[in-house]
Design a protein around this motif. Structure first.
Motif: not given
Length: 113
Positions: A18-28
Protein backbone atom coordinates in the motif's frame (compact mmCIF):
# COMPACT_ATOMS: atom_id res chain seq x y z
CA UNK A 1 0.41 -19.90 16.77
CA UNK A 2 1.29 -20.31 13.10
CA UNK A 3 -1.98 -18.80 11.83
CA UNK A 4 -1.39 -15.67 13.90
CA UNK A 5 2.11 -15.29 12.48
CA UNK A 6 0.79 -15.74 8.92
CA UNK A 7 -1.91 -13.11 9.43
CA UNK A 8 0.66 -10.65 10.76
CA UNK A 9 2.97 -11.35 7.81
CA UNK A 10 0.18 -10.84 5.28
CA UNK A 11 -0.88 -7.65 7.06
CA UNK A 12 2.66 -6.26 6.99
CA UNK A 13 2.95 -7.08 3.30
CA UNK A 14 -0.35 -5.36 2.52
CA UNK A 15 0.85 -2.28 4.42
CA UNK A 16 4.16 -2.32 2.53
CA UNK A 17 2.54 -2.69 -0.90
CA UNK A 18 0.00 0.00 0.00
CA UNK A 19 2.74 2.42 0.97
CA UNK A 20 4.84 1.55 -2.07
CA UNK A 21 1.79 2.43 -4.19
CA UNK A 22 1.50 5.75 -2.34
CA UNK A 23 -1.87 5.06 -0.72
CA UNK A 24 -2.95 5.66 2.84
CA UNK A 25 -5.34 3.30 4.62
CA UNK A 26 -8.35 5.49 3.87
CA UNK A 27 -7.57 5.47 0.13
CA UNK A 28 -7.09 1.70 0.08
CA UNK A 29 -10.34 1.23 1.96
CA UNK A 30 -12.20 3.53 -0.40
CA UNK A 31 -10.79 1.99 -3.59
CA UNK A 32 -11.36 -1.58 -2.39
CA UNK A 33 -14.87 -0.90 -1.10
CA UNK A 34 -13.92 -1.89 2.45
CA UNK A 35 -14.12 -0.06 5.76
CA UNK A 36 -10.98 1.66 7.04
CA UNK A 37 -11.11 -0.30 10.31
CA UNK A 38 -11.08 -3.51 8.23
CA UNK A 39 -7.90 -2.40 6.44
CA UNK A 40 -6.32 -1.32 9.73
CA UNK A 41 -7.12 -4.62 11.45
CA UNK A 42 -5.81 -6.65 8.51
CA UNK A 43 -2.56 -4.67 8.38
CA UNK A 44 -2.04 -5.16 12.11
CA UNK A 45 -2.71 -8.89 11.81
CA UNK A 46 -5.80 -8.66 14.01
CA UNK A 47 -8.30 -9.81 11.39
CA UNK A 48 -8.68 -13.00 9.40
CA UNK A 49 -9.95 -11.47 6.15
CA UNK A 50 -12.40 -13.14 3.81
CA UNK A 51 -11.10 -14.16 0.42
CA UNK A 52 -13.30 -11.54 -1.25
CA UNK A 53 -11.69 -8.85 0.92
CA UNK A 54 -8.17 -10.01 0.04
CA UNK A 55 -9.08 -10.12 -3.66
CA UNK A 56 -10.40 -6.55 -3.54
CA UNK A 57 -7.24 -5.34 -1.78
CA UNK A 58 -4.95 -7.24 -4.16
CA UNK A 59 -6.80 -5.77 -7.13
CA UNK A 60 -6.28 -2.20 -5.89
CA UNK A 61 -2.61 -2.84 -5.08
CA UNK A 62 -1.95 -4.75 -8.30
CA UNK A 63 -0.48 -7.75 -6.48
CA UNK A 64 -1.07 -11.50 -6.51
CA UNK A 65 -1.87 -13.95 -3.74
CA UNK A 66 1.68 -15.25 -4.13
CA UNK A 67 2.99 -11.75 -3.36
CA UNK A 68 1.18 -11.93 -0.02
CA UNK A 69 2.10 -15.48 0.93
CA UNK A 70 5.48 -16.37 -0.57
CA UNK A 71 8.64 -16.00 1.47
CA UNK A 72 10.82 -13.68 -0.58
CA UNK A 73 13.69 -11.31 -0.11
CA UNK A 74 11.40 -8.34 0.56
CA UNK A 75 10.11 -10.17 3.61
CA UNK A 76 13.40 -9.25 5.26
CA UNK A 77 12.71 -5.58 4.55
CA UNK A 78 9.53 -5.79 6.61
CA UNK A 79 11.71 -6.05 9.71
CA UNK A 80 13.71 -2.96 8.75
CA UNK A 81 12.61 0.67 9.01
CA UNK A 82 11.77 0.66 5.30
CA UNK A 83 8.09 1.30 5.89
CA UNK A 84 8.90 4.31 8.07
CA UNK A 85 11.25 5.68 5.42
CA UNK A 86 8.58 5.31 2.74
CA UNK A 87 6.08 7.10 4.98
CA UNK A 88 8.41 10.05 5.41
CA UNK A 89 9.29 10.25 1.71
CA UNK A 90 5.67 10.35 0.54
CA UNK A 91 5.30 13.98 1.58
CA UNK A 92 8.54 15.16 -0.06
CA UNK A 93 8.59 17.23 -3.23
CA UNK A 94 10.41 16.04 -6.35
CA UNK A 95 13.49 18.20 -5.70
CA UNK A 96 13.91 16.77 -2.21
CA UNK A 97 13.41 13.20 -3.45
CA UNK A 98 16.08 13.74 -6.13
CA UNK A 99 18.51 15.05 -3.51
CA UNK A 100 17.80 12.10 -1.19
CA UNK A 101 18.28 9.63 -4.07
CA UNK A 102 21.69 11.16 -4.83
CA UNK A 103 22.69 10.91 -1.16
CA UNK A 104 21.65 7.26 -1.09
CA UNK A 105 23.71 6.58 -4.22
CA UNK A 106 26.75 8.21 -2.60
CA UNK A 107 26.29 6.26 0.62
CA UNK A 108 25.97 2.96 -1.25
CA UNK A 109 29.04 3.73 -3.36
CA UNK A 110 31.05 4.46 -0.21
CA UNK A 111 29.85 1.22 1.36
CA UNK A 112 31.10 -0.76 -1.64
CA UNK A 113 34.67 0.57 -1.22
Amino acid sequence: MNTERNLKSIGRKIALFRKLKGLNQFELASESGKMINTISNIERGLADPRLSTLLAIMDVLGISFTDLTADREYDKALNLPLIHIIDRLQDCDERTLTLIAKQIDIALALREK
